[in-house]
Design an enzyme around this catalytic site. Structure first.
Site, PDB file in Angstrom:
ATOM      1  N   ASP A 105       0.840  -1.199   0.000  1.00  0.00           N
ATOM      2  CA  ASP A 105       0.000   0.000   0.000  1.00  0.00           C
ATOM      3  C   ASP A 105       0.877   1.252   0.000  1.00  0.00           C
ATOM      4  O   ASP A 105       2.041   1.203   0.423  1.00  0.00           O
ATOM      5  CB  ASP A 105      -0.886   0.028   1.248  1.00  0.00           C
TER       6      ASP A 105
HETATM    7  N1  URA Z   1      -1.357  -5.763   4.071  1.00  0.00           N
HETATM    8  C1  URA Z   1      -1.826  -4.507   4.001  1.00  0.00           C
HETATM    9  O1  URA Z   1      -2.884  -4.181   4.557  1.00  0.00           O
HETATM   10  N2  URA Z   1      -1.093  -3.604   3.326  1.00  0.00           N
HETATM   11  C2  URA Z   1       0.075  -3.896   2.712  1.00  0.00           C
HETATM   12  O2  URA Z   1       0.697  -3.018   2.119  1.00  0.00           O
HETATM   13  C3  URA Z   1       0.542  -5.218   2.793  1.00  0.00           C
HETATM   14  C4  URA Z   1      -0.189  -6.139   3.477  1.00  0.00           C
END
Ligand code: URA
Length: 242
Positions: A105
């Site tokens: 993310d």
């Molecule tokens: N889980 C999430 O919520 N975000 C990420 O970036 C990776 C795993």
């Protein structure tokens, strides 16, 4: 293929460094110093050495990066206004078809693998291979023992998906810890904590299969994988892992 492009593909030098190395006589083609880094060579037929070391052609490039906060893990910016991780690399590495192997993310930091080996990336991301990914998290509330057990065994997310077994390492009462997953659904860790009425505050990926953040102390740092790491990744891509 151009000599400088070949040198870049081996992960030894950037294109501008290859140009300088050629001009100063450090690169030999079949035993003869070659000053022109843009000349054509055949990686199958010519012996290329840099400072006396015979270089082997790498068809694919593998780069490990410590992703900073605010960067998008995508290979082109599309309609995004935020910067993409690829822009942290020198120009010549932005033109060889690299893409992130799995997404983090925008606000997740840490380990991300960039490669142009689509087949290997596909295998590493396939749920069948169960490549382990370990994350350091901070959360709004501490997880109770019962919540940890639920998250570890498999929790039902808001869309009905039941997560695969995970491992959580958290000291009693702490609002930080490590979570290891072998799958990667959209916003998975955030949604897992939401399922137990908690909230992720920060998330950093610290391992991806055999790869760690070693050698990448600062956000935005990147390096080429070494031969041993490539071998380990390929082995991971071949047989299902637990
Ligand atoms: N889980 C999430 O919520 N975000 C990420 O970036 C990776 C795993």
């Amino acid at each position: 293929m151009r000599l400088d492009k070949f040198i870049v593909s081996t992960g030894k030098l950037s294109r501008s460094e290859a140009g300088r190395a050629a001009r100063s006589g450090r690169i030999l083609v079949d035993g003869i110093p070659e000053k022109k880094a843009d000349r054509a060579i055949d990686p199958e037929k010519n012996d290329i050495t840099l400072d006396g070391e015979l270089l082997t052609y790498r068809k694919f490039t593998y780069i490990l990066m410590n992703k900073p906060d605010g960067y998008i893990s995508a290979s082109d910016s599309g309609r995004e206004t935020d910067p993409i991780v690829l822009t942290l690399l020198p120009d010549e590495l932005q033109r060889i078809g690299l893409f992130p192997c799995g997404r983090l993310d925008k606000h997740t930091t840490g380990l991300i693998l960039l490669t142009n080996n689509g087949a290997l990336a596909h295998r590493l991301l396939s749920p069948r291979h169960h490549v382990a990914k370990r994350y350091y998290y901070t959360s709004k509330f501490s997880l109770t023992e019962e919540e940890i057990a639920t998250l570890q065994e498999g929790v039902t997310l808001e869309d009905g998906y039941v997560t695969l077994p995970a491992v959580i390492e958290q000291q009693p009462g702490a609002t930080e810890g490590y979570i290891t997953l072998t799958e990667g659904k959209y916003h998975q860790i955030k949604r897992m904590l939401e399922a137990v009425h908690n909230k992720i505050l920060t998330l950093e990926r610290v391992t991806f299969g055999p790869l760690t953040l070693q050698g990448l102390p600062r956000r935005g740092d990147w390096r080429y994988l070494n031969d041993e790491e490539i071998r380990q990744l390929e082995a991971h891509g071949q047989s299902p892992l637990t």
